[in-house]
Design an enzyme around this catalytic site. Structure first.
Site, mmCIF file in Angstrom:
data_model
loop_
_atom_site.group_PDB
_atom_site.id
_atom_site.type_symbol
_atom_site.label_atom_id
_atom_site.label_comp_id
_atom_site.label_asym_id
_atom_site.label_seq_id
_atom_site.Cartn_x
_atom_site.Cartn_y
_atom_site.Cartn_z
ATOM 1 C CD GLU A 46 -14.763 -34.318 24.503
ATOM 2 O OE1 GLU A 46 -14.753 -34.957 25.567
ATOM 3 O OE2 GLU A 46 -14.126 -33.266 24.338
ATOM 4 C CD GLU A 76 -12.314 -28.399 28.426
ATOM 5 O OE1 GLU A 76 -12.512 -27.429 27.689
ATOM 6 O OE2 GLU A 76 -11.762 -29.459 28.050
HETATM 7 C C1 BGC Z 1 -13.599 -28.862 24.421
HETATM 8 C C2 BGC Z 1 -14.211 -28.803 23.064
HETATM 9 C C3 BGC Z 1 -13.550 -27.715 22.311
HETATM 10 C C4 BGC Z 1 -12.132 -28.174 22.145
HETATM 11 C C5 BGC Z 1 -11.305 -27.291 21.311
HETATM 12 C C6 BGC Z 1 -12.174 -29.263 24.245
HETATM 13 O O1 BGC Z 1 -11.501 -29.425 25.422
HETATM 14 O O2 BGC Z 1 -14.303 -29.698 25.272
HETATM 15 O O3 BGC Z 1 -15.393 -29.250 22.822
HETATM 16 O O4 BGC Z 1 -14.150 -27.278 21.179
HETATM 17 O O5 BGC Z 1 -11.512 -28.405 23.387
HETATM 18 O O6 BGC Z 1 -10.439 -28.024 20.707
#
Ligand code: BGC
Length: 924
Positions: free
Chosen positions: A779, A509
């Site tokens: 996270e 990401e």
């Molecule tokens: C990201 C997040 C993001 C989210 C949205 C994830 O895969 O890492 O932090 O805000 O998707 O739902």
């Protein structure tokens, strides 16, 4: 220059006293000059600057008699020698005002390449004048595409498979070179350069800079940033050579969890223009064009942000950026004119740099491999000094944590290979770092080295890389875990400010998720000088806004899905407002006002009777979701409507600051309508959530965004407290609710409860991850636990800054520093000491200078030391038994010209404090 400018004020005073009448002197320059001069978003003497209409800021030095500014004068000229008396660009003349920050340039128009010099002087509250400041300067970059005569150059790069992956394909890195002869000696040389990709450049064998992966990451179809280097010292008389290395970077790499390249239509290219001014005054320009030569047969075989770098030392090209190199086997490059559609603009914030070195602290040997533990989750690259045998290939893997059985935990990298390979060309110790990739890791695993050598810790050093900002604030306390939390917040910031604000730095990401950014942005501003970082990324947000006003999930918008999310897109109102609130600079509001209005219109278009039906990631990763969904239990419509109202309110406030009275009235009225609809739709008569699931976050949104009529607020608060109690006094909030917890509990007088939540040790809480060994913010509240191991979801970053948003409250309320007026022109120092803390301290560099607040409870006394910078005032609140005496700097407090007692109530002394350093002591 006037000789007296160099003298310290005390000497001037002596000179004055001895030689001149004191009245004549008071008119002259008796005060030390202004300090810390900067332009626009805190740039100090930049070259390649982006802004032809800068603002000017300075700080008054801390002096006994410097309380405030009564006037200033700025002089701006084309040459240093013209200052201060012959300013040919602008003389502001003496302006009677206390404004010492963000003063707009109003002189002659400035143009590309122009070098500008400036000085400032100020008068203090007693009309005493300062000496002129040191002369500061800036030099503009190439402001328009028309300034470029260079062409984009590149080879037809074939796409290669990444080693170890079946699917991940990328372009081979390219090497370009050009020799040129100068007929004269050079007086000054500027290299203007950029890439569709990421580059490194050398002249005559010398690295031009230590920038990491320039030019950085923008919406490339709209705008590519250009970098300016002063290369005067690298240019030689006669023959010279320039060499550029180029890799895919963000531009032509794969981004998002897809395997494809997001700009698959374009191969990487470089653009550079070397402008030389010769000693005889003549000019020469060397540009990238079809006369350059290129190859893909260099040592960097592959390089990709997610997947890592492959380097073959056998293909090193000794001296390829010097004159003594034969490039017969190199090809002529393809060259393309600069297109009009993509704006080339000087980079408006700092590049990524190598910022910190971390030594290996632990070493584990395992099955022919060695695992190096830096004991800190970090982002960047390793510096490898490893013994190898010719022909061996070193494999370098990364992990944020080890599994309980000691194996590498890499599931959370998902499809990112995050692996480097280095093939040695001779026996001996290599010294190598990958150049065009970065990793999120604490552990480095090496295999394929010279097995006859015993691994040692000095084989691996962690090079921490992030956008080149400095610390802007400090927070510390008497509590070890709270200090670890502060450290984890700061490491989350370092790890995720890699040219853009990213969600995470390790998996497939690393994108500019807008929700994460709005959540953490405010805390980042305390900890680091990131104003320019945010202002720059907000430009990318503007450029990425959809025609219908929607703001993408991620900026730059590599997902291209035309979708929006409430609470994510609202970054476009929240960040400009928060940045304005912390800096006092209206420019951030001016730049973003139109975008805010369009986003609010988009909210309106996706709602019916003001009730939102906007898509939402909602209270992302809320713990214990009843439906097991990442999006949590709070109604999406409730969330969307709350953010609709909030964005309308911030837009109204922005209009107010900008003097747009019509806009202000319009958005205030809209806010009221949305709030009313919100209340009727989602709350019953008793202030309880109705018809949708009752969650902590639904109450937090209603209270934080002021969406309930007064009579319902108290009840809603009561219900919020019930939901917290029902959760055994634990939070049940995800990304959107968590940052509002501290705000709401604080504003409703529930500071004891907020302390309780903050100091909770069990899941879900901030300390829970610390108890499991976290060195960054995770996270998920439970990304890992000692009992259960890793969270089974592969979406499990161990470096995700969102929950670090609590940092703002730690600065503002535990230590007690907050603006009372935007930009800290007036400051509130009101710490809220509670058990288990016995002390806490914070300092913040405000636009006026350093503010600090440091308290300690000792022998039933509350001690508070504060520093209030010049040209501000502070309201200081000292929580104590006001029946007892207040001591100031060791003696009984009496009102004086520096401190007024505003009021005492039973539990606090409220004081109005002028600039200075003070120590208060009061009985509790
Ligand atoms: C990201 C997040 C993001 C989210 C949205 C994830 O895969 O890492 O932090 O805000 O998707 O739902």
């Amino acid at each position: 220059m006037n000789y007296r400018q160099n003298l310290k004020p005390v000497f001037q005073f002596v000179i004055c006293a001895v030689f001149f009448s004191s009245i004549a002197c008071a008119e002259k320059e008796t005060l030390a000059s202004a300090e810390d001069l900067s332009i626009s978003e805190d740039f100090k003497n930049p070259i390649g600057f982006y802004d032809a209409n800068p603002t000017f800021s300075w700080k008054l030095p801390v002096l006994e008699n410097n309380k405030s500014q009564s006037a200033y004068q700025i002089v701006v000229a084309t040459s240093k020698d013209l200052l201060p008396d012959n300013a040919d660009l602008w003389d502001s003349k003496k302006q009677d005002t206390d404004q010492s920050v963000w003063i707009k340039y109003e002189g002659k128009p400035l143009e590309s390449r122009q070098k500008v010099y400036w000085q400032v002087k100020y008068w203090n509250q007693d009309e005493e004048a300062s000496a002129w400041s040191d002369t500061n300067h800036f030099e503009l970059g190439l402001l328009s595409n028309n300034d470029w005569s260079a062409k984009w150059i590149g080879l037809d790069t074939k796409k290669e498979k990444v080693m170890g992956s079946q699917e991940n394909i990328i372009h081979r890195p390219q090497y370009f070179r050009k020799g040129f002869e100068l007929s004269n000696d050079v007086a000054s040389a500027r290299l203007y350069i950029t890439a569709k990709g990421v580059f490194d450049v050398a002249i005559n064998g010398e690295d031009v800079s230590d920038d990491v992966m320039p030019p950085g990451y923008t919406p490339y179809k709209e705008r590519i940033e250009t970098i300016t280097y002063d290369v005067t010292d690298l240019i030689e008389s006669g023959q010279n050579t320039i060499g550029v290395e180029l890799a895919s970077g963000w531009h032509s790499g794969r981004l998002g969890w897809m395997k494809s390249l997001w700009l698959d239509t374009e191969t990487p290219k470089a653009l550079c223009q070397l402008e030389l001014t010769m000693k005889d005054g003549s000019k020469e320009v060397i540009v990238s064009d079809e006369s350059w030569k290129g190859t893909t047969n260099g040592p960097i075989r592959l390089s990709e942000i997610y997947d890592g770098e492959t380097y073959d030392a056998n293909l090193e090209m000794e001296g390829w950026t010097t004159n003594n190199f034969g490039d017969n086997s190199w090809e002529a490059v393809n060259a393309f004119s600069v297109e009009d559609t993509i704006r080339l603009e000087p980079k408006r914030h700092t590049t990524v740099k190598n910022k910190i070195e971390l030594a290996t602290k632990g070493l584990i040997k395992k099955d022919g491999a060695a695992i190096f533990d830096l004991k800190q989750n970090m982002v960047g690259v390793p510096l490898l000094k490893v013994p190898m045998k010719k022909g061996q290939t070193l494999k370098v893997r990364f992990a944020e944590m080890l599994s309980p059985d000691g194996t590498f935990y890499t599931e959370n990298y998902r499809t990112a290979q995050s692996t480097n390979y280095y093939t040695a060309s001779e026996d001996g110790v290599i010294s190598w770092s990958p150049k065009f990739t970065f990793h999120g890791f604490r552990f480095v695993e090496l295999s394929g080295y010279d097995a006859s050598k015993e691994p040692s810790k000095d084989w691996v050093t962690g090079i921490v890389q992030y956008s080149d900002f400095e610390e802007n604030g400090t927070f510390t306390s008497s509590h070890k875990k709270l200090n670890q939390l502060q450290s984890n917040i700061v490491w989350g910031l370092r790890g995720n400010f890699f040219d853009i604000p990213t969600d995470c730095p390790q998996r497939d990401e690393r994108m500019g998720w807008t929700g994460d950014a709005q959540v953490f942005g405010p805390t980042s501003i305390f900890n680091a000088d990131v104003y320019k970082f945010w202002a720059s990324w907000m430009q990318s947000v503007r450029e990425s806004q959809y025609e219908n006003g929607g703001i993408p999930f991620v900026v730059p918008d590599v997902l291209y899905n035309n979708k929006v999310s409430s609470g994510w897109g609202d970054v476009c109102t929240i960040i400009p407002w928060k940045v304005y609130y912390r800096t006092g600079d209206v420019a951030i509001l001016e730049e973003n006002y139109e975008m805010m209005k369009e986003w609010v219109a988009h909210h309106k278009a996706t709602s019916k009777d003001y009730i939102s039906s906007m898509n939402s990631f909602a209270d992302w990763l809320q713990p214990y979701p009843a439906n097991g969904n990442n999006k949590g239990d709070t109604s999406h419509s409730l969330i969307g409507t709350a953010f609709f109202a909030h964005s309308a309110k911030l837009t109204a406030q922005t209009a107010g600051i900008l003097g747009e009275t019509e806009g202000q009235a319009k958005y205030e009225a809209l806010f009221k309508s949305v709030a009313e609809a919100f209340e009727n739709e989602f709350f019953d008569e008793t202030g309880k959530v109705k018809d949708v699931t009752e969650t902590q976050t639904s109450y937090l949104l209603a209270l934080a965004f002021d969406l309930l009529s007064e009579d319902k607020q108290a009840n809603a608060k009561k219900h919020l407290l019930e939901t917290i109690e029902a959760a055994d006094n634990h939070l049940r909030t995800g990304f959107l609710g968590t940052p509002l917890l501290s705000q709401v509990l604080d504003e409703t007088g529930e500071i004891d409860l907020m302390y309780k939540l903050l100091f909770n040790e069990t899941y879900p809480s901030w300390f829970y991850s610390i108890n499991q060994g976290a060195t960054t913010i995770w996270e998920r509240w439970n990304s890992y636990s000692k009992e259960e191991g890793f969270n089974p979801m592969s979406m499990n970053s161990l470096n995700h800054y969102a929950y670090g948003a609590i940092g703002e409250w730690m600065y503002e309320r535990i230590a007690g520093i907050a603006p009372l007026e935007a930009g800290y022109k007036s400051i509130r120092i009101a710490p809220e000491p509670r058990q288990p803390l016995t002390s806490a301290a914070a300092s913040v560099n405000t636009p006026y200078g350093k503010v600090s607040s440091s308290w300690e409870i000792l022998n039933n006394e509350f001690q508070l030391e504060v520093v209030v910078p010049p040209n501000t005032t502070a309201k200081v609140s000292i929580p104590a038994n006001t029946q007892n005496e207040l001591m100031l700097n060791g003696v009984s407090f009496k009102e004086n010209s520096n401190i007024k007692l505003l009021k005492t109530n039973n539990d606090a002394f409220e004081l109005l404090v002028q600039p200075g350093n003070y120590k208060f002591i009061a009985k509790l």
